[in-house]
Design an enzyme around this catalytic site. Structure first.
Site, PDB file in Angstrom:
ATOM      1  N   LYS A  23      -5.909 -29.959  80.644  1.00  0.00           N
ATOM      2  CA  LYS A  23      -4.929 -29.636  81.693  1.00  0.00           C
ATOM      3  C   LYS A  23      -4.408 -28.213  81.521  1.00  0.00           C
ATOM      4  CE  LYS A  23      -0.492 -31.064  81.152  1.00  0.00           C
ATOM      5  NZ  LYS A  23       0.480 -29.982  81.170  1.00  0.00           N
ATOM      6  N   ASN A  24      -4.064 -27.866  80.278  1.00  0.00           N
ATOM      7  CA  ASN A  24      -3.389 -26.587  80.060  1.00  0.00           C
ATOM      8  C   ASN A  24      -4.327 -25.379  80.088  1.00  0.00           C
ATOM      9  OD1 ASN A  24      -1.000 -27.918  80.111  1.00  0.00           O
ATOM     10  ND2 ASN A  24      -0.757 -28.039  77.884  1.00  0.00           N
ATOM     11  N   ARG A  94       5.383 -26.919  86.815  1.00  0.00           N
ATOM     12  CA  ARG A  94       5.951 -25.998  85.832  1.00  0.00           C
ATOM     13  C   ARG A  94       5.272 -24.620  85.879  1.00  0.00           C
ATOM     14  NH1 ARG A  94       9.828 -24.270  82.406  1.00  0.00           N
ATOM     15  NH2 ARG A  94       8.877 -23.059  80.789  1.00  0.00           N
ATOM     16  N   CYS A 118       7.918 -30.976  83.612  1.00  0.00           N
ATOM     17  CA  CYS A 118       8.411 -32.096  82.802  1.00  0.00           C
ATOM     18  C   CYS A 118       9.828 -31.854  82.315  1.00  0.00           C
ATOM     19  CB  CYS A 118       7.507 -32.291  81.592  1.00  0.00           C
ATOM     20  SG  CYS A 118       6.178 -33.431  81.938  1.00  0.00           S
ATOM     21  N   ASP A 309       2.907 -31.670  71.593  1.00  0.00           N
ATOM     22  CA  ASP A 309       2.357 -32.639  72.551  1.00  0.00           C
ATOM     23  C   ASP A 309       1.825 -33.893  71.855  1.00  0.00           C
ATOM     24  OD1 ASP A 309       2.670 -30.943  74.845  1.00  0.00           O
ATOM     25  OD2 ASP A 309       1.031 -29.755  74.055  1.00  0.00           O
TER      26      ASP A 309
HETATM   27  N1  EPU Z   1      11.065 -20.951  75.729  1.00  0.00           N
HETATM   28  C1  EPU Z   1      12.251 -20.307  76.046  1.00  0.00           C
HETATM   29  N2  EPU Z   1      12.188 -19.219  76.873  1.00  0.00           N
HETATM   30  C2  EPU Z   1      11.018 -18.756  77.382  1.00  0.00           C
HETATM   31  C3  EPU Z   1       9.812 -19.427  77.048  1.00  0.00           C
HETATM   32  C4  EPU Z   1       9.868 -20.525  76.228  1.00  0.00           C
HETATM   33  O1  EPU Z   1      13.321 -20.696  75.600  1.00  0.00           O
HETATM   34  O2  EPU Z   1      11.032 -17.767  78.112  1.00  0.00           O
HETATM   35  C5  EPU Z   1      11.114 -22.108  74.823  1.00  0.00           C
HETATM   36  C6  EPU Z   1      10.664 -23.411  75.469  1.00  0.00           C
HETATM   37  O3  EPU Z   1      11.720 -24.047  76.179  1.00  0.00           O
HETATM   38  C7  EPU Z   1      10.215 -24.202  74.258  1.00  0.00           C
HETATM   39  C8  EPU Z   1       9.593 -23.118  73.358  1.00  0.00           C
HETATM   40  O4  EPU Z   1      10.179 -21.895  73.791  1.00  0.00           O
HETATM   41  O5  EPU Z   1      11.297 -24.780  73.622  1.00  0.00           O
HETATM   42  C9  EPU Z   1       8.085 -23.005  73.431  1.00  0.00           C
HETATM   43  O6  EPU Z   1       7.707 -22.960  74.792  1.00  0.00           O
HETATM   44  P1  EPU Z   1       6.325 -22.408  75.338  1.00  0.00           P
HETATM   45  O7  EPU Z   1       6.655 -21.358  76.339  1.00  0.00           O
HETATM   46  O8  EPU Z   1       5.401 -22.064  74.227  1.00  0.00           O
HETATM   47  O9  EPU Z   1       5.769 -23.704  76.077  1.00  0.00           O
HETATM   48  P2  EPU Z   1       5.178 -23.733  77.539  1.00  0.00           P
HETATM   49  O10 EPU Z   1       4.331 -22.560  77.713  1.00  0.00           O
HETATM   50  O11 EPU Z   1       6.253 -24.005  78.511  1.00  0.00           O
HETATM   51  C10 EPU Z   1       2.947 -24.963  77.009  1.00  0.00           C
HETATM   52  C11 EPU Z   1       2.278 -26.204  77.489  1.00  0.00           C
HETATM   53  C12 EPU Z   1       3.010 -27.397  76.926  1.00  0.00           C
HETATM   54  C13 EPU Z   1       2.908 -27.328  75.408  1.00  0.00           C
HETATM   55  C14 EPU Z   1       3.505 -26.005  74.911  1.00  0.00           C
HETATM   56  C15 EPU Z   1       3.295 -25.797  73.430  1.00  0.00           C
HETATM   57  C16 EPU Z   1       1.369 -25.616  79.617  1.00  0.00           C
HETATM   58  C17 EPU Z   1       1.427 -25.785  81.085  1.00  0.00           C
HETATM   59  N3  EPU Z   1       2.312 -26.240  78.934  1.00  0.00           N
HETATM   60  O12 EPU Z   1       4.290 -25.033  77.459  1.00  0.00           O
HETATM   61  O13 EPU Z   1       2.338 -28.559  77.381  1.00  0.00           O
HETATM   62  O14 EPU Z   1       3.646 -28.393  74.856  1.00  0.00           O
HETATM   63  O15 EPU Z   1       2.887 -24.893  75.591  1.00  0.00           O
HETATM   64  O16 EPU Z   1       1.935 -25.630  73.152  1.00  0.00           O
HETATM   65  O17 EPU Z   1       0.485 -24.962  79.099  1.00  0.00           O
HETATM   66  C18 EPU Z   1       2.181 -30.755  78.181  1.00  0.00           C
HETATM   67  O18 EPU Z   1       0.969 -30.537  78.376  1.00  0.00           O
HETATM   68  O19 EPU Z   1       2.695 -31.903  78.301  1.00  0.00           O
HETATM   69  C19 EPU Z   1       3.048 -29.655  77.813  1.00  0.00           C
HETATM   70  C20 EPU Z   1       4.371 -29.728  77.851  1.00  0.00           C
END
Ligand code: EPU
Length: 441
Positions: A23-24, A94, A118, A309
Site C-alpha cells: 500500500k505504502n 492521508r 487513520c 505498523d
Molecule cells: N510527524 C510530525 N510532523 C510531521 C511528520 C510526521 O509530527 O510533519 C510525526 C507523526 O505524527 C508520527 C511520526 O512523526 O508520530 C512519524 O511519522 P511519519 O511521517 O514517518 O509517518 P507517515 O509518513 O505519516 C508512513 C506510513 C505509515 C507508517 C509510517 C512509519 C504511508 C502512507 N504511511 O506514515 O503507515 O506507519 O510511515 O513507517 O506511507 C499504515 O500503513 O497503516 C501506516 C500508518
C-alpha cells in the site's frame, strides 16, 4: 452496505498466502505518476480502499487511470486540469497532501486540504511544511477553509534537515526535488524500503536521486517518462499480519513473495518468540507453530527497527504467549485503539507507565510535556479468548481485531471492515483460503 465481518474463531490457520503489492508504495507511485509524460504502467497495485479512493481523487482532477488487468493500473495525466484537491476526497486519504508535488510541477500553484487518514494521534505535517518552505515553496494555510495554498516562484533548491525523520515527508520533499534546476538535499531522512522502491521507480524514468548515508540528493532530472512497466514491492505489513496469525492460531502458513532483507527485524524477533520459520527459498517463508510461544518485549522504531505498523499484530501473538510482555510505541501517539476492543474478547492488557529520561528525543511524534500519553501496554498471555462485538477505528488495529476474533472461540462480529480493507486486499478470501471462518455481513 455490509461493513462487518462475522468470524467464527478457534481454528489453526493452514495454507498459503500470496502477498499483495505494498500500500505504502502503491499510493506514492500513483501520485508521482502525475509528474510523468505519457502513459505510466504500474503493476502489482493492490485493489484496496485507499488505492481506489486515490484513483477516484486523481480522476476528479482530470487524470485518466484504469485497471487494465487485475492489478495493473495505467495512468495518463496529460489531461490533468485542476490544481485544487477536492475536500471530499482529500479528507479521506492521508497521502493526499503529497499531491503538492505533481500539482506544483504542473501548475506552479495549488490548493490542497489538510490531510485525513487513520486516526492514530494528531499526525501533523508541520515538519513537512517546514521542508517545503526551506526548498523555496511559498505556502499559506487558511484555517477557515482548511486548505493549504502553495506556490512556486523559483525552482526548488537548497537543503532541509528533518528534526525527526518522516516517511511520507522524505518522499514528498524528494518529489519536490525532481523540479530542481540545481540541487536539493534532504537530511535525516526516513529509511523505509518503501522509499527505496519509489526511488527505483523515479530513477528508472529519468530522475536523478541518490541516497547517501541518511541523506537524499536530487540533481536536475530529465523529463520523467516510463521506459517499461514498474512492478511495486510486496506488502511487508501484510506478511506480518498473516505470519503472526499463523503462529498464534497454532497453524502453518507459507507466505511469498518477500525479500528477507525487508523483514529481518521481524524474523529475528519471531525466532526469539519460538515461532517456527522455514526459509523455503529467498522469497518464500513458512511460519508455523512449534510449541509454546515466548513473551518478548518490543519497542517500535523506524526502519530497520521493529515497525510501528507491526505492533498490533505482535499484540495478537503475545496474547498466546507464556507470561507477560510489553509493547512500547515510539513512532505514533495513540496507536493502541485495539486495546479496549481486544479486552472484550477476554484479553488481559493494561496500559503501564514507563519513565523515559528524554521523551522529546525518544518519541518520534512531537512530544508535549503537559500532555498525558499512553505509549506502553502490558499483555498477559495465555488468557482464554471468547467471542465479542468489536469496532475497528484504524487500519492496523483493524487487522489485529479481525485476527483476535479468529483466535477466539465462538462467533464474533467485527465492525468497520472498510477501514481494514483500506490496506488489506482480499482479506476475507485470503483468510478463508487458510481455513478461517469469516464472511462479510
Ligand atoms: N510527524 C510530525 N510532523 C510531521 C511528520 C510526521 O509530527 O510533519 C510525526 C507523526 O505524527 C508520527 C511520526 O512523526 O508520530 C512519524 O511519522 P511519519 O511521517 O514517518 O509517518 P507517515 O509518513 O505519516 C508512513 C506510513 C505509515 C507508517 C509510517 C512509519 C504511508 C502512507 N504511511 O506514515 O503507515 O506507519 O510511515 O513507517 O506511507 C499504515 O500503513 O497503516 C501506516 C500508518
Amino acid at each position: 452496505m455490509s461493513d462487518s465481518y462475522l468470524i467464527k474463531g478457534g481454528k489453526p490457520l493452514k495454507g498459503e498466502v500470496i502477498l499483495s503489492g505494498a500500500k505504502n508504495v502503491a499510493l506514492k507511485t500513483i501520485i508521482a505518476a502525475l509528474m510523468f509524460k505519457g502513459d505510466v504502467i504500474l503493476k502489482n497495485i493492490p485493489k484496496i480502499n485507499d488505492v481506489l479512493d486515490l484513483v477516484k481523487l486523481i480522476k476528479s482532477l482530470g487524470v485518466k487511470a484504469d485497471f487494465t488487468e487485475k492489478n495493473t493500473l495505467v495512468i495518463n495525466s496529460s489531461n490533468l486540469k485542476s490544481n485544487r484537491v477536492d475536500l471530499q476526497y482529500g479528507s479521506k486519504i492521508r497521502v493526499s497532501f503529497m499531491l503538492f508535488a505533481p500539482l506544483l510541477h504542473r501548475f506552479g500553484e495549488c490548493f490542497v486540504p489538510n490531510p485525513g487518514g487513520c486516526r492514530i494521534g494528531a499526525r501533523p505535517i508541520d515538519r513537512i511544511i517546514k521542508g517545503l518552505v526551506a526548498l523555496g515553496i511559498i505556502i499559506d494555510y487558511d484555517t477557515e477553509t482548511g486548505y493549504y495554498h502553495a506556490k512556486i516562484v523559483d525552482k526548488p533548491k537548497g537543503a532541509y534537515r528533518f528534526e525527526k525523520p518522516s516517511h511520507t515527508g522524505t518522499e514528498l520533499l524528494m518529489m519536490i526535488g525532481l523540479m530542481t534546476e540545481e540541487k536539493v538535499e534532504i537530511e535525516n531522512i526516513a529509511n523505509e524500503p518503501e522509499i527505496d522502491d519509489l526511488i527505483l521507480y523515479l530513477n528508472s524514468a529519468g530522475a536523478n536521486i541518490r541516497e547517501e548515508k541518511n541523506k537524499i540528493i536530487i540533481t536536475k532530472s530529465s523529463e520523467l517518462k516510463q521506459k517499461e512497466a514498474f512492478t511495486i514491492m510486496s506488502d511487508r505489513n501484510e506478511l506480518v499480519t498473516y505470519a503472526t496469525l499463523a503462529v498464534a492460531s497454532e497453524g502453518d502458513v507459507i507466505i511469498s513473495p518477500i525479500d528477507k532483507n525487508l523483514i529481518a527485524s521481524f524474523l529475528k524477533i519471531m525466532r526469539e518468540a519460538g515461532a517456527g520459520i522455514e526459509e523455503i527459498s529467498n522469497y518464500k517463508y513458512r511460519f508455523f507453530y512449534k510449541g509454546e510461544i515466548n513473551s518478548i518485549n518490543i519497542e517500535t522504531s523506524p526502519h530497520p527497527g521493529f515497525m510501528t505498523d507491526w505492533q498490533p499484530s505482535w499484540a495478537i501473538l503475545m496474547l498466546k504467549a507464556k507470561g507477560s510482555s510489553v509493547i512500547h510505541e515510539r513512532v505514533f501517539e495513540n496507536r493502541f485503539s485495539y486495546v479496549e476492543e481486544l479486552k472484550k474478547l477476554g484479553a488481559k492488557i493494561d496500559f503501564v507507565d514507563v519513565l523515559i529520561e528524554n521523551p522529546e528525543f525518544f518519541y518520534h511524534f512531537n512530544f508535549e510535556k503537559e500532555r498525558l500519553y499512553r505509549q506502553t501496554i502490558k499483555i498477559q498471555g495465555g488468557e482464554e479468548l471468547h467471542n465479542a462485538i468489536l469496532d475497528i477505528s484504524d487500519l492496523r488495529a483493524g487487522a489485529a481485531l479481525a485476527c483476535g476474533a479468529l483466535l477466539a472461540d465462538g462467533e464474533s462480529i467485527v465492525n468497520g471492515a472498510s477501514i481494514l480493507e483500506r490496506g488489506y486486499e482480499n482479506f476475507v478470501e485470503k483468510v478463508r483460503k487458510l481455513g478461517g471462518e469469516i464472511k462479510k455481513v
